[in-house]
Scaffold this motif. Structure first.
Motif, mmCIF file in Angstrom:
data_model
loop_
_atom_site.group_PDB
_atom_site.id
_atom_site.type_symbol
_atom_site.label_atom_id
_atom_site.label_comp_id
_atom_site.label_asym_id
_atom_site.label_seq_id
_atom_site.Cartn_x
_atom_site.Cartn_y
_atom_site.Cartn_z
ATOM 1 N N THR A 1 11.360 -49.708 -33.598
ATOM 2 C CA THR A 1 10.306 -48.703 -33.642
ATOM 3 C C THR A 1 10.740 -47.490 -34.458
ATOM 4 O O THR A 1 11.934 -47.252 -34.665
ATOM 5 C CB THR A 1 9.947 -48.256 -32.218
ATOM 6 O OG1 THR A 1 11.150 -47.835 -31.553
ATOM 7 C CG2 THR A 1 9.328 -49.393 -31.433
ATOM 8 N N ARG B 1 12.281 -45.339 -28.216
ATOM 9 C CA ARG B 1 11.340 -46.356 -27.731
ATOM 10 C C ARG B 1 11.968 -47.754 -27.773
ATOM 11 O O ARG B 1 11.776 -48.560 -26.858
ATOM 12 C CB ARG B 1 10.051 -46.330 -28.559
ATOM 13 C CG ARG B 1 9.244 -45.053 -28.366
ATOM 14 C CD ARG B 1 7.892 -45.149 -29.079
ATOM 15 N NE ARG B 1 7.089 -43.960 -28.878
ATOM 16 C CZ ARG B 1 6.340 -43.729 -27.800
ATOM 17 N NH1 ARG B 1 6.320 -44.602 -26.818
ATOM 18 N NH2 ARG B 1 5.621 -42.622 -27.708
ATOM 19 N N CYS C 1 -1.888 -58.957 -33.547
ATOM 20 C CA CYS C 1 -3.178 -58.370 -33.164
ATOM 21 C C CYS C 1 -4.345 -58.807 -34.038
ATOM 22 O O CYS C 1 -5.477 -58.362 -33.841
ATOM 23 C CB CYS C 1 -3.080 -56.832 -33.200
ATOM 24 S SG CYS C 1 -1.840 -56.156 -32.075
ATOM 25 N N GLU D 1 4.791 -51.209 -35.359
ATOM 26 C CA GLU D 1 3.592 -50.470 -34.944
ATOM 27 C C GLU D 1 2.347 -50.880 -35.744
ATOM 28 O O GLU D 1 1.253 -50.936 -35.211
ATOM 29 C CB GLU D 1 3.821 -48.965 -35.090
ATOM 30 C CG GLU D 1 4.661 -48.352 -33.976
ATOM 31 C CD GLU D 1 6.149 -48.358 -34.278
ATOM 32 O OE1 GLU D 1 6.600 -49.184 -35.101
ATOM 33 O OE2 GLU D 1 6.888 -47.549 -33.690
ATOM 34 N N ASP E 1 1.788 -53.822 -36.906
ATOM 35 C CA ASP E 1 1.627 -55.260 -36.712
ATOM 36 C C ASP E 1 2.252 -56.037 -37.877
ATOM 37 O O ASP E 1 2.640 -55.482 -38.899
ATOM 38 C CB ASP E 1 0.150 -55.638 -36.556
ATOM 39 C CG ASP E 1 -0.041 -56.982 -35.858
ATOM 40 O OD1 ASP E 1 0.947 -57.533 -35.347
ATOM 41 O OD2 ASP E 1 -1.191 -57.466 -35.812
ATOM 42 N N ARG F 1 -4.528 -53.138 -27.139
ATOM 43 C CA ARG F 1 -3.504 -53.060 -28.186
ATOM 44 C C ARG F 1 -2.289 -52.331 -27.614
ATOM 45 O O ARG F 1 -2.390 -51.187 -27.164
ATOM 46 C CB ARG F 1 -4.061 -52.313 -29.401
ATOM 47 C CG ARG F 1 -3.157 -52.368 -30.638
ATOM 48 C CD ARG F 1 -3.803 -51.615 -31.801
ATOM 49 N NE ARG F 1 -3.032 -51.722 -33.014
ATOM 50 C CZ ARG F 1 -3.193 -52.652 -33.931
ATOM 51 N NH1 ARG F 1 -4.125 -53.579 -33.748
ATOM 52 N NH2 ARG F 1 -2.454 -52.688 -35.016
ATOM 53 N N LEU F 2 -1.135 -52.996 -27.633
ATOM 54 C CA LEU F 2 0.073 -52.460 -27.022
ATOM 55 C C LEU F 2 1.040 -51.927 -28.078
ATOM 56 O O LEU F 2 1.128 -52.463 -29.183
ATOM 57 C CB LEU F 2 0.780 -53.551 -26.209
ATOM 58 C CG LEU F 2 -0.039 -54.251 -25.124
ATOM 59 C CD1 LEU F 2 0.788 -55.360 -24.477
ATOM 60 C CD2 LEU F 2 -0.500 -53.249 -24.075
ATOM 61 N N ARG F 3 1.759 -50.879 -27.727
ATOM 62 C CA ARG F 3 2.858 -50.420 -28.577
ATOM 63 C C ARG F 3 3.907 -51.528 -28.670
ATOM 64 O O ARG F 3 4.007 -52.390 -27.790
ATOM 65 C CB ARG F 3 3.506 -49.169 -27.991
ATOM 66 C CG ARG F 3 2.677 -47.896 -28.119
ATOM 67 C CD ARG F 3 3.466 -46.733 -27.528
ATOM 68 N NE ARG F 3 2.774 -45.472 -27.664
ATOM 69 C CZ ARG F 3 2.872 -44.654 -28.708
ATOM 70 N NH1 ARG F 3 3.656 -44.990 -29.725
ATOM 71 N NH2 ARG F 3 2.215 -43.514 -28.750
ATOM 72 N N THR F 4 4.712 -51.467 -29.705
ATOM 73 C CA THR F 4 5.745 -52.489 -29.909
ATOM 74 C C THR F 4 6.624 -52.660 -28.685
ATOM 75 O O THR F 4 6.824 -53.770 -28.183
ATOM 76 C CB THR F 4 6.620 -52.128 -31.128
ATOM 77 O OG1 THR F 4 5.835 -52.188 -32.320
ATOM 78 C CG2 THR F 4 7.790 -53.097 -31.261
ATOM 79 N N GLU F 5 7.157 -51.543 -28.168
ATOM 80 C CA GLU F 5 8.092 -51.644 -27.054
ATOM 81 C C GLU F 5 7.399 -52.105 -25.768
ATOM 82 O O GLU F 5 7.987 -52.832 -24.957
ATOM 83 C CB GLU F 5 8.826 -50.312 -26.829
ATOM 84 C CG GLU F 5 7.996 -49.178 -26.282
ATOM 85 C CD GLU F 5 7.183 -48.435 -27.334
ATOM 86 O OE1 GLU F 5 6.588 -47.405 -26.981
ATOM 87 O OE2 GLU F 5 7.145 -48.888 -28.502
ATOM 88 N N THR F 6 6.115 -51.710 -25.601
ATOM 89 C CA THR F 6 5.369 -52.150 -24.430
ATOM 90 C C THR F 6 5.102 -53.644 -24.507
ATOM 91 O O THR F 6 5.289 -54.379 -23.526
ATOM 92 C CB THR F 6 4.029 -51.399 -24.316
ATOM 93 O OG1 THR F 6 4.251 -50.000 -24.403
ATOM 94 C CG2 THR F 6 3.339 -51.730 -23.003
#
Length: 235
Positions: free
Chosen positions: A84, A89, A165, A190, A192, A215-220
């Motif tokens: 990230t 993160r 995504c 981030e 995609d 839509r999720l953050r990379t780390e999530t």
């Protein structure tokens, strides 16, 4: 149980000494003394019960009293995740994935990556700290960073998945996971994965999957995916 780490011991070791930094922490910070019990792992599934024989802050020495060996998991989870933009993160992902039970991690540099250089030494420390804090006996393997193209050319055993995504045909992650099956899972940056990267992954037999309706953050996304795989493999 407070867990310590030493990669240089095995079931044949009778005694050993911690390095100066760890010795100082044990004696000065934790105020351990002679005959105190310490629990140590080598990151390979072994748990050593040890007793301090020399309480020196320069070279704390212990003798091994007993050894236990944990059974390795019947599956292997290897996640390739784009670093990230904000280091903290990605470090959060490393910490949580280690606590959950990941086996191997490869940072991948993608077309849309905002961070292309990683500090592997710092990341290794984050993982080791998480191992000790969570009383894990297996140390996850952190690989050197690779470009997406470099990584995708390596064939991995088991299920190969890419979470993205784009609005294309995808299966839910839950629907493709099976217990006791090795999994390699790609998580993008981030912005995609690019269309070219997704196409290349499909050419190399990766299955596109969805992690949910938002839509999720990379780390999530990485932590959600990690937990999903481990959850499916719980006894």
């Amino acid at each position: 149980m407070q867990l310590f780490y030493n990669p240089n011991i095995d079931e044949t070791t009778e005694s050993f000494s911690f390095d100066k930094e760890e010795s100082k922490h044990i004696i000065k910070v934790l105020r351990k003394k002679d005959t105190d019990i310490l629990y140590v792992t080598n990151g390979l599934g072994f748990l050593f019960e040890t007793e301090i024989t020399l309480a020196s802050d320069n070279k704390c020495t212990v003798k091994i009293l007993s050894v236990e060996k944990a059974e390795p998991s019947k599956f292997k989870l290897h996640m390739a995740v784009a670093p990230t933009k904000m280091n903290d993160r990605f470090e959060w992902f490393l910490e949580k994935a280690t606590e959950i039970g990941i086996h191997e991690i490869t940072p991948i540099i993608c077309d849309r990556s905002e961070r292309k250089v990683v500090n592997k030494e710092r990341f290794d420390k984050i993982i080791l700290t998480a191992v000790k804090q969570s009383n894990a006996l297996f140390l996850p393997k952190l690989n050197e960073a690779k470009t997406f193209k470099e990584f995708i050319k390596h064939e991995n055993k088991g299920l190969q998945l890419i979470a993205h995504c784009e609005k294309t045909d995808k299966k839910t992650l839950k629907s493709v996971l099976k217990p006791n099956e090795n999994v390699t899972l790609l998580i993008g940056p981030e912005g995609d994965f690019s269309e070219k990267e997704i196409a290349l992954a499909l050419e190399n037999k990766y299955v596109p999957v969805s992690l949910g309706n938002t839509r999720l953050r990379t780390e999530t996304a990485a932590v959600v995916a990690c937990h999903s795989v481990v959850f499916v493999n719980e006894n």
